[in-house]
Scaffold this motif. Sequence first.
Motif, mmCIF file in Angstrom:
data_model
loop_
_atom_site.group_PDB
_atom_site.id
_atom_site.type_symbol
_atom_site.label_atom_id
_atom_site.label_comp_id
_atom_site.label_asym_id
_atom_site.label_seq_id
_atom_site.Cartn_x
_atom_site.Cartn_y
_atom_site.Cartn_z
ATOM 1 N N HIS A 1 0.843 -1.192 0.000
ATOM 2 C CA HIS A 1 0.000 0.000 0.000
ATOM 3 C C HIS A 1 0.884 1.249 0.000
ATOM 4 O O HIS A 1 2.113 1.158 0.080
ATOM 5 C CB HIS A 1 -0.927 -0.010 1.212
ATOM 6 C CG HIS A 1 -1.906 -1.150 1.213
ATOM 7 N ND1 HIS A 1 -2.889 -1.274 0.260
ATOM 8 C CD2 HIS A 1 -2.034 -2.227 2.033
ATOM 9 C CE1 HIS A 1 -3.596 -2.373 0.493
ATOM 10 N NE2 HIS A 1 -3.090 -2.982 1.558
ATOM 11 N N THR A 2 0.254 2.409 -0.039
ATOM 12 C CA THR A 2 0.994 3.666 -0.180
ATOM 13 C C THR A 2 2.058 3.844 0.896
ATOM 14 O O THR A 2 3.225 4.135 0.591
ATOM 15 C CB THR A 2 0.010 4.855 -0.126
ATOM 16 O OG1 THR A 2 -0.955 4.708 -1.150
ATOM 17 C CG2 THR A 2 0.758 6.171 -0.306
ATOM 18 N N SER A 3 1.664 3.678 2.158
ATOM 19 C CA SER A 3 2.622 3.910 3.254
ATOM 20 C C SER A 3 3.789 2.933 3.183
ATOM 21 O O SER A 3 4.949 3.299 3.425
ATOM 22 C CB SER A 3 1.920 3.788 4.603
ATOM 23 O OG SER A 3 1.323 2.508 4.746
ATOM 24 N N GLU A 4 3.505 1.681 2.821
ATOM 25 C CA GLU A 4 4.570 0.686 2.706
ATOM 26 C C GLU A 4 5.513 1.031 1.562
ATOM 27 O O GLU A 4 6.740 0.894 1.689
ATOM 28 C CB GLU A 4 3.959 -0.702 2.485
ATOM 29 C CG GLU A 4 3.218 -1.271 3.690
ATOM 30 C CD GLU A 4 2.558 -2.599 3.375
ATOM 31 O OE1 GLU A 4 2.901 -3.600 4.018
ATOM 32 O OE2 GLU A 4 1.706 -2.623 2.461
ATOM 33 N N ARG A 5 4.948 1.476 0.445
ATOM 34 C CA ARG A 5 5.792 1.863 -0.684
ATOM 35 C C ARG A 5 6.732 3.006 -0.303
ATOM 36 O O ARG A 5 7.931 2.981 -0.626
ATOM 37 C CB ARG A 5 4.915 2.297 -1.869
ATOM 38 C CG ARG A 5 4.182 1.166 -2.556
ATOM 39 C CD ARG A 5 3.291 1.718 -3.649
ATOM 40 N NE ARG A 5 2.587 0.655 -4.365
ATOM 41 C CZ ARG A 5 1.708 0.873 -5.342
ATOM 42 N NH1 ARG A 5 1.427 2.103 -5.712
ATOM 43 N NH2 ARG A 5 1.133 -0.161 -5.942
ATOM 44 N N ILE A 6 6.184 4.008 0.367
ATOM 45 C CA ILE A 6 6.995 5.166 0.752
ATOM 46 C C ILE A 6 8.115 4.743 1.692
ATOM 47 O O ILE A 6 9.283 5.119 1.513
ATOM 48 C CB ILE A 6 6.110 6.250 1.398
ATOM 49 C CG1 ILE A 6 5.144 6.829 0.357
ATOM 50 C CG2 ILE A 6 6.971 7.355 1.994
ATOM 51 C CD1 ILE A 6 4.115 7.773 0.946
#
Length: 519
Positions: free
Chosen positions: A473-478
């Motif tokens: 998800h977004t937070s994991e990607r960042i």
Amino acid sequence: MSRQLFKSTAIVSILTLLSRLLGFVRDMLIARLFGVDVATDAFFVAFKIPNFLRRLFTEGAFAHAFIPVLAEYQAQDDPAAVRQFLGKAAGLWAFVLLALTIVGVLAAPILIILLAPGFDWQGTRHELAVQMLQITFPYLLFIALVAFAGGILNAYQQFVVPALTPALLNISMIAAAIWLAPLLDEPVTALAWGVLMAGIAQLLLQTPALLKLGLLPRLQLDFHDAGVKRLFKRIVPAIFSVSVTQINLLLDTLIASFLTVGSVSWLYYSDRLVEFPQGLLGLALGTVILPQLAKHHAQDDPSAFSNSLDWGLRLVLLTGIPATIGLILLAEPMLATMFQYDEFTHTDVQLAGQSLKAYALGLLGFLMIKVLVPGFTARQDMSTPLRYGIIAMLVSLAGNVLALPFAHAGLALATSLGAIINALLLLIKLHQKRVYQPARGWRLFLLRVLLASTAMSASLYYLVDVEAWQDWHTSERILQLLKFIAIGMVIYATALLITGLRLRHLSVPHDKINNFLSS
């Protein structure tokens, strides 16, 4: 000398980082809210012209003509003569810009045909692009006056306000995307209005700093002033010399308009990521070095002139090589993290990744041009970089034709090739003329940088799983992207320390750098 250069470069880099981060937020919003379709292709084509003009004027091209002439007046130590020159130059500059703006707005349909001939005549993309270009074209007037004001401030070692100014464009477009777009029948046109509002805000930001210096120009129209004539005689070749890469990017858009729908957008997003290291280092170095070189030339100090160029080239290689590696190995992870949401798909990430890797191969060339061209323009030699710029553009054009089977990625690769050839030609000429004499220790310096870069490359290649980004998800990607960027930086810095290089040596007098690097 190098201590002051390093300090000024760091200031400009930090403020440029702020602008670039806001730029990524802007592009993430555009990708998320508008996706990749007919409307976004139309906007990116319309935005190419004001964005191209922004790069021409605020990223140093105008300064290459302006600052060396202003340095001559500064050397006379006559404040009244400086103010008179600034008033006359600003008056004629504003007059020319107003005329060009009027012509540009009226000629918008023709400009879109020239810029994106692949857009169907009277089709949706063409009509939208024309409408948005007519809204954004007056940005030329404001941003070119911003460049004039920024050139004055940079010449007086005032780098903060000019470096902060670009952030206003991103802030304005973000605000337009969030609050104005939902109110319009064609939401994407809100971005065009955001560009226009940004130009006005950017010009207003310069005023207090100029007033503080007592150098706010009082516009005068004088077609016969000798200094103004010298300035305007040099503007066109100076702009072309510094901005040949931007011209090639514009040509990429033109050719991409004939390719698959989305090609313009893929090139845009990949170029945006390559802009990041270009802005942090290339723009900062070009901004800081040009006034320094112009001053050394006016004082007839060839040794200091050469040392400034040598310092800039070392810093380019020290940071540019690992940046190139990072862009190539983390291409898809960066694109997925920044843009793969809602309408921007995994296929878009893969295709934009191809052109990002191709642009990354030319990063060292892009950066070196920012350092080497001032070696000519500071001495008011506009013809040599102009000639080499034309050669580079022709090489890129030929490469575009040969690389068409590789679609949009081939266009990016041809642009990179042109930048590398341009940089090599500039470097060879400066050395042949003995304007630039490499300081001692280059072999050892390169060996250290290459060993550190190899260690970083091997580590990232082994650790990074590109496909895993699709499962996060977004937070994991960042978090994962920041983690691997940090790992790469730590490995690179550690390898440099192990091989004996210390960053503090970049801020000490140049003769000590030479002694250290040759040890």
